[in-house]
Write a protein that holds these residues in place. Structure first.
Motif, short mmCIF file in Angstrom:
data_model
loop_
_atom_site.label_atom_id
_atom_site.label_comp_id
_atom_site.label_asym_id
_atom_site.label_seq_id
_atom_site.Cartn_x
_atom_site.Cartn_y
_atom_site.Cartn_z
N ARG A 1 -12.67 -44.97 24.48
CA ARG A 1 -14.02 -45.51 24.48
C ARG A 1 -14.42 -45.82 23.04
O ARG A 1 -14.27 -44.97 22.16
N ARG B 1 -20.35 -37.81 20.51
CA ARG B 1 -21.09 -37.43 21.72
C ARG B 1 -20.66 -38.22 22.95
O ARG B 1 -20.62 -37.69 24.05
N ASP B 2 -20.35 -39.49 22.77
CA ASP B 2 -20.04 -40.37 23.90
C ASP B 2 -18.53 -40.56 24.06
O ASP B 2 -18.05 -41.64 24.35
#
Length: 327
Positions: free
Chosen positions: A213, A138-139
């Protein structure tokens, strides 16, 4: 449910998966590797690593590190879009023959040239950007890269040219008799423009997305665990992925040796979070510079210095990074 596995499935045989498969075999685990790509399949990568640290992982895997060394000891130059250029000490930054390293890691092991499927046993997702086993994150945050294998570079040094507002960088790395010249950015127009004036002879042109990330909250799902880029373990400021892949794989091996059941995977998550804490700070730094820099970014630059030294770049003073970032 007890997770002491009879057979560990390793999905993906890049650096993380190949190293993990070998180390599991050496430690007495039963493990099988799966990857539909043919041996030697070319994936864009700068091939850069801190050879001083890479050497240790080679030896843990029973391999001779000097067999993979392409270029080392070159100057390291960083510049920004305002024309400021600085030279840093090379304290280990080198390029390696990554494909040969991956091939040697899995030599003689149980490897299947097909896609893996998650089962009831421990399954390791080492499929990189796709996360094909553990699923969508999701991130997530990605940049697109374009890379040339060429007969000449933009410099005889390891060159990093950073784009404005932390939107990526252009690189030129020596590879023995050749060079990798590439660009990574979230701006597709800048990606094309940054390499449009390159005049060297291009032998291979490749591109792919790269994850920048950390995904600490999404590296364990039931009996599935992610390592390397599938776990978001790529430096947000250098794109370094080889050493983090090795480090995360070795952390998993040690956790599986020490703990049973769910405890092994939970210990892995906790240790990865601690070991790669700087990536959280660097990710925030990247996001701040992309929008509006703040005072806290000075503190995050300490993490940037730590990360660059880990990569083999001798940064001695934070003011040098401040000058590059703020000019």
């Amino acid at each position: 449910m007890r997770l002491t596995p009879s057979v560990i499935t390793v999905a993906g045989l890049g650096v993380a998966g190949s190293y993990l498969l070998r180390r599991l075999h050496m430690e007495g685990f039963s493990a099988e590797g799966y990857d539909p790509k043919p041996p030697g399949y070319y994936i864009p990568c700068g091939y850069a690593v801190n050879f001083n640290l890479f050497r240790d992982y080679c030896r843990m895997a029973g391999l001779e590190p000097d067999n993979y060394l392409l270029s080392s000891g070159r100057r390291v130059v960083m510049e920004n879009s305002s024309g400021l250029s600085m030279e840093f000490r090379n304290v280990g930054l080198s390029t390696i023959e990554k494909n040969s390293f991956e091939r040697d890691l899995v030599e003689g092991l149980r490897v299947h040239r097909e896609r893996a499927k998650a089962g009831d046993e421990v399954t390791v997702d080492a499929t990189g950007i796709s996360r094909s086993i553990i699923g969508h994150a999701r991130d997530d945050f990605r940049m697109q890269t374009l890379e040339y294998l060429a007969d000449s570079g933009l410099s005889d040094a390891f060159l990093f040219h950073y784009f404005p507002r932390a939107s990526g960088y252009l690189w030129s790395f020596p590879l023995g008799r050749h060079f990798h010249v590439g660009s990574g950015t979230s701006d597709p127009v800048l990606l094309r423009q940054s390499l449009s004036t390159f005049s060297g002879h291009v032998m291979r042109k490749v591109g792919r997305a790269i994850r920048l990330r950390p995904l600490f909250r999404e590296i364990v799902s039931g009996t599935i665990v992610a390592v390397g880029e599938a776990a978001g373990l790529v430096s947000p400021i250098t794109g370094e992925g080889i050493l983090p892949a090795l480090e995360s794989a070795e952390i998993l091996v040690q956790c599986l040796k020490r703990y049973d059941g769910d405890e092994a995977l939970m210990a892995y998550r906790k240790r990865v979070e601690g070991h790669f804490l700087r990536y959280v700070k660097l990710s925030r730094l990247q996001r701040d510079f992309a929008s509006k820099p703040s005072v806290r970014d000075v503190l995050y630059l300490r993490a940037a210095k730590e990360d660059l030294v880990h990569f083999g770049i001798g940064v001695s003073a934070l003011r040098m990074l401040l000058s590059l970032a703020l000019t």
